[in-house]
Structures are given as C-alpha cells and as structure tokens.
Design a protein around this motif. Structure first.
Motif, PDB file in Angstrom:
ATOM      1  N   VAL A  96       0.823  -1.218   0.000  1.00  0.00           N
ATOM      2  CA  VAL A  96       0.000   0.000   0.000  1.00  0.00           C
ATOM      3  C   VAL A  96       0.859   1.270   0.000  1.00  0.00           C
ATOM      4  N   ASN A  97       2.139   1.133   0.393  1.00  0.00           N
ATOM      5  CA  ASN A  97       3.069   2.262   0.362  1.00  0.00           C
ATOM      6  C   ASN A  97       4.464   1.764   0.014  1.00  0.00           C
ATOM      7  N   ASN A 107      12.230  -5.628   6.772  1.00  0.00           N
ATOM      8  CA  ASN A 107      11.579  -6.587   7.669  1.00  0.00           C
ATOM      9  C   ASN A 107      10.698  -5.855   8.676  1.00  0.00           C
ATOM     10  N   GLY A 108       9.969  -6.635   9.465  1.00  0.00           N
ATOM     11  CA  GLY A 108       9.096  -6.075  10.492  1.00  0.00           C
ATOM     12  C   GLY A 108       8.598  -7.171  11.413  1.00  0.00           C
ATOM     13  N   SER A 109       8.021  -6.779  12.526  1.00  0.00           N
ATOM     14  CA  SER A 109       7.461  -7.743  13.469  1.00  0.00           C
ATOM     15  C   SER A 109       6.337  -7.077  14.253  1.00  0.00           C
ATOM     16  N   GLU A 110       5.444  -7.878  14.781  1.00  0.00           N
ATOM     17  CA  GLU A 110       4.324  -7.344  15.545  1.00  0.00           C
ATOM     18  C   GLU A 110       3.679  -8.451  16.359  1.00  0.00           C
ATOM     19  N   THR A 111       3.008  -8.045  17.438  1.00  0.00           N
ATOM     20  CA  THR A 111       2.116  -8.921  18.188  1.00  0.00           C
ATOM     21  C   THR A 111       0.706  -8.426  17.958  1.00  0.00           C
ATOM     22  N   HIS A 161      -9.080 -22.666  15.346  1.00  0.00           N
ATOM     23  CA  HIS A 161      -8.934 -21.746  14.214  1.00  0.00           C
ATOM     24  C   HIS A 161      -8.865 -20.329  14.766  1.00  0.00           C
ATOM     25  N   VAL A 162      -7.847 -19.588  14.319  1.00  0.00           N
ATOM     26  CA  VAL A 162      -7.600 -18.242  14.813  1.00  0.00           C
ATOM     27  C   VAL A 162      -7.832 -17.245  13.677  1.00  0.00           C
ATOM     28  N   PHE A 163      -8.667 -16.246  13.934  1.00  0.00           N
ATOM     29  CA  PHE A 163      -8.968 -15.195  12.962  1.00  0.00           C
ATOM     30  C   PHE A 163      -8.146 -13.951  13.312  1.00  0.00           C
ATOM     31  N   MET A 164      -7.170 -13.608  12.454  1.00  0.00           N
ATOM     32  CA  MET A 164      -6.341 -12.439  12.704  1.00  0.00           C
ATOM     33  C   MET A 164      -6.787 -11.215  11.907  1.00  0.00           C
ATOM     34  N   GLY A 165      -7.665 -11.413  10.950  1.00  0.00           N
ATOM     35  CA  GLY A 165      -8.181 -10.282  10.185  1.00  0.00           C
ATOM     36  C   GLY A 165      -7.136  -9.676   9.254  1.00  0.00           C
ATOM     37  N   ARG A 166      -7.260  -8.368   9.004  1.00  0.00           N
ATOM     38  CA  ARG A 166      -6.378  -7.652   8.069  1.00  0.00           C
ATOM     39  C   ARG A 166      -5.852  -6.392   8.757  1.00  0.00           C
ATOM     40  N   ARG A 167      -4.575  -6.094   8.559  1.00  0.00           N
ATOM     41  CA  ARG A 167      -3.985  -4.890   9.146  1.00  0.00           C
ATOM     42  C   ARG A 167      -2.837  -4.420   8.267  1.00  0.00           C
ATOM     43  N   ASP A 168      -2.428  -3.148   8.448  1.00  0.00           N
ATOM     44  CA  ASP A 168      -1.309  -2.564   7.712  1.00  0.00           C
ATOM     45  C   ASP A 168      -0.047  -2.680   8.557  1.00  0.00           C
ATOM     46  N   MET A 169       1.018  -3.214   7.932  1.00  0.00           N
ATOM     47  CA  MET A 169       2.264  -3.481   8.632  1.00  0.00           C
ATOM     48  C   MET A 169       3.401  -2.688   8.004  1.00  0.00           C
ATOM     49  N   ASP A 170       4.117  -1.881   8.812  1.00  0.00           N
ATOM     50  CA  ASP A 170       5.258  -1.107   8.325  1.00  0.00           C
ATOM     51  C   ASP A 170       6.516  -1.970   8.300  1.00  0.00           C
ATOM     52  N   PHE A 171       7.276  -1.840   7.209  1.00  0.00           N
ATOM     53  CA  PHE A 171       8.545  -2.542   7.052  1.00  0.00           C
ATOM     54  C   PHE A 171       9.689  -1.529   7.126  1.00  0.00           C
ATOM     55  N   PHE A 172      10.822  -1.948   7.716  1.00  0.00           N
ATOM     56  CA  PHE A 172      11.971  -1.071   7.901  1.00  0.00           C
ATOM     57  C   PHE A 172      13.227  -1.708   7.322  1.00  0.00           C
ATOM     58  N   GLY A 213      17.403   1.651   9.088  1.00  0.00           N
ATOM     59  CA  GLY A 213      16.369   1.776  10.111  1.00  0.00           C
ATOM     60  C   GLY A 213      15.169   2.574   9.669  1.00  0.00           C
ATOM     61  N   GLY A 214      15.212   3.135   8.444  1.00  0.00           N
ATOM     62  CA  GLY A 214      14.094   3.922   7.939  1.00  0.00           C
ATOM     63  C   GLY A 214      12.974   3.054   7.427  1.00  0.00           C
ATOM     64  N   ARG A 215      11.792   3.653   7.301  1.00  0.00           N
ATOM     65  CA  ARG A 215      10.620   2.910   6.832  1.00  0.00           C
ATOM     66  C   ARG A 215      10.703   2.705   5.325  1.00  0.00           C
ATOM     67  N   ALA A 216      10.645   1.431   4.917  1.00  0.00           N
ATOM     68  CA  ALA A 216      10.723   1.107   3.495  1.00  0.00           C
ATOM     69  C   ALA A 216       9.357   1.155   2.831  1.00  0.00           C
ATOM     70  N   GLY A 217       8.311   0.865   3.586  1.00  0.00           N
ATOM     71  CA  GLY A 217       6.971   0.859   3.014  1.00  0.00           C
ATOM     72  C   GLY A 217       5.997   0.158   3.932  1.00  0.00           C
ATOM     73  N   THR A 218       4.795  -0.056   3.434  1.00  0.00           N
ATOM     74  CA  THR A 218       3.720  -0.664   4.224  1.00  0.00           C
ATOM     75  C   THR A 218       3.035  -1.744   3.398  1.00  0.00           C
ATOM     76  N   ALA A 219       2.784  -2.873   4.042  1.00  0.00           N
ATOM     77  CA  ALA A 219       2.044  -3.967   3.397  1.00  0.00           C
ATOM     78  C   ALA A 219       0.759  -4.236   4.171  1.00  0.00           C
TER      79      ALA A 219
END
Length: 252
Positions: free
Chosen positions: A58-59, A170-174, A200-211, A222-228
């Motif tokens: 998306v970015n 890359n990126g990471s999240e909880t 069965h686990v429903f995680m839905g959809r979210r925007d994740m920033d990559f660095f 360390g800068g933001r490369a984009g968003t998926a």
C-alpha cells in the motif's frame, strides 16, 4: 433325641443366615466410579499449525500505491509445543470452563513477490496464546468440549533478494484476534486426562510497516521502506495431556 433336635435347629438358622446375606448382596447395586471434571488443571501440549497469509503493498516509502498491488499469498507451517492452565465446573453432564494456553511455535513460509521481480516474501510465527471460555458435554470420563475467545500471535516478516538471500526490509508485531475450537478428552487415570484439539484463529487484516536494516536508495538504515496490508488465519491441531489438582476426580 434332644441333641438331634438342637443340631437341626442350628443348621436351619445357619442356612437362613447365609440365604439372607445372599439376598442383601444381590439387592445392592453395583457401584461404579463417576469421573468428575470439576477443578483446576495444568497440562502440556504439542502439535502442528499452519498460518495462511496474503500481502498487498500500500506504500513504497512515502509513495501511496492505489489500488494496492498484490504481493502474493503463502502458508507458514511448522510445529508447536508448550502448555495450558484452566478451571472447569461440572453440572450434571454439562461442563463449563476457562483456559489460558501459551505456545512456542515455528510456523514458517514464503512466496515469490508478484509486485517486485526477484524478491521473496517470508513470514514466521514464533508464538501464540489463546484465552478462551469452554462449554462441553461429558459422559463419565469422556468429554467433548467447544471453546471460543481471544487469541494473540507473534509475527515476524522479511522481504529478501532471492538471488543473494540478503534482507531488503523486515518487520514484526504482536497482534490480537479471535479463536474458536473443539476437542475430545479422555480421563484415563486418577487426576490425568489426554485429548486432541483443533483451533482456528482469525487475525483479520492490518497494515504493517517494514523497515530497512541497512541503507537503501532513498532510505537510511532503520528507515521505513513501506507498508504492506496483510491478512491472516491460523489453523492449529494439538495433542494434550492434563493433570487435575482436584481431590475428587473419581467419585464412587
């Protein structure tokens, strides 16, 4: 003659006593153990899981991509193990409970990036937790149970060059979602039970920033490369063993 009469009376009394005892024994019902699922329990588990993910860019840096471009889908698969703790209440044949389950995991997978040639997208789940309520039906030492509640998943993402295997960003999240499941459990010994479970686990959809871990053209280290935009569902199959701390697991 008197001695013969006394012996006859004594023999008759003994015979009557034995017959009465037999009748009482036959009248008493057979007592069988009744398994009680009430109480606190702890346990261990192990099994297999698969997380299905689809990515859209998306970015790119500060450039908005509209509409988002498809990056592709893949399934991250692997093993999992750890344990659970919970409490159950049994009312007649119904069982109600609360449970917290925390697991180490190694679900890993990747796909060729469809938006950028020569690039691979990779994801990994290294842990998850389930916090659920339970409703079940029991027939003595056999328990069928359904569950539902909240779920947390720890995700790690990486985009790398397919030729060199070097990480581009890359990126990471909880993240948190919801979970449903069902299982079958068998009380096999005093205080012990074993079972199988599917969740069965429903995680839905979210925007994740990559660095970027290292400097790239137009992006510092360390800068933001984009968003998926990432959507994800997880399927988990487990074998479990529980130890109940209740003093009344088997009642007679």
């Amino acid at each position: 003659m008197k001695e013969v009469l006394l012996c006859t009376v004594a023999l008759f009394a003994q015979t009557a006593s034995v017959s009465a005892a037999d009748l009482v024994a036959k009248a008493l019902p057979m007592v069988t153990p009744i398994y009680d699922w009430s109480g606190c329990y702890t346990g261990i588990n192990g099994g297999f899981g698969s997380a299905h993910q689809c990515w859209h860019v998306v970015n790119v840096g500060d450039l908005v991509v509209a509409p988002p471009l498809v990056m592709g889908c893949h399934s991250s698969t692997g093993g999992t193990a750890c344990g659970q703790i919970g409490y159950r209440w049994q009312i007649a044949n119904s069982v109600f409970g609360l449970e917290a389950e925390g697991n180490w995991a190694d679900f890993k997978g990747s796909n060729a990036n469809l938006a950028f040639a020569g690039v691979q997208d990779e994801s990994r789940i290294d842990g998850f937790g389930l916090f659920t309520g339970q409703v079940g039906y029991t027939k003595n030492n056999v328990l069928f149970c359904t569950k539902g509640g909240a779920a947390g998943v720890r995700d790690k993402y990486r985009v790398f060059d397919l030729a060199t295997r070097l990480t581009i960003d890359n990126g990471s999240e909880t993240l948190w979602g919801s979970a449903v499941g069902a299982g079958l459990e068998l009380g096999c010994a005093p205080n012990w039970s074993v079972g199988i479970e599917y969740d069965h686990v429903f995680m839905g959809r979210r925007d994740m920033d990559f660095f970027c871990p290292t400097a790239l053209v137009g992006v510092s280290a360390g800068g933001r490369a984009g968003t998926a935009r990432i959507s994800q569902d997880v399927d988990i199959g487990l074998v479990r063993a529980n130890y109940s701390r209740s003093d009344a697991v088997a009642k007679y």
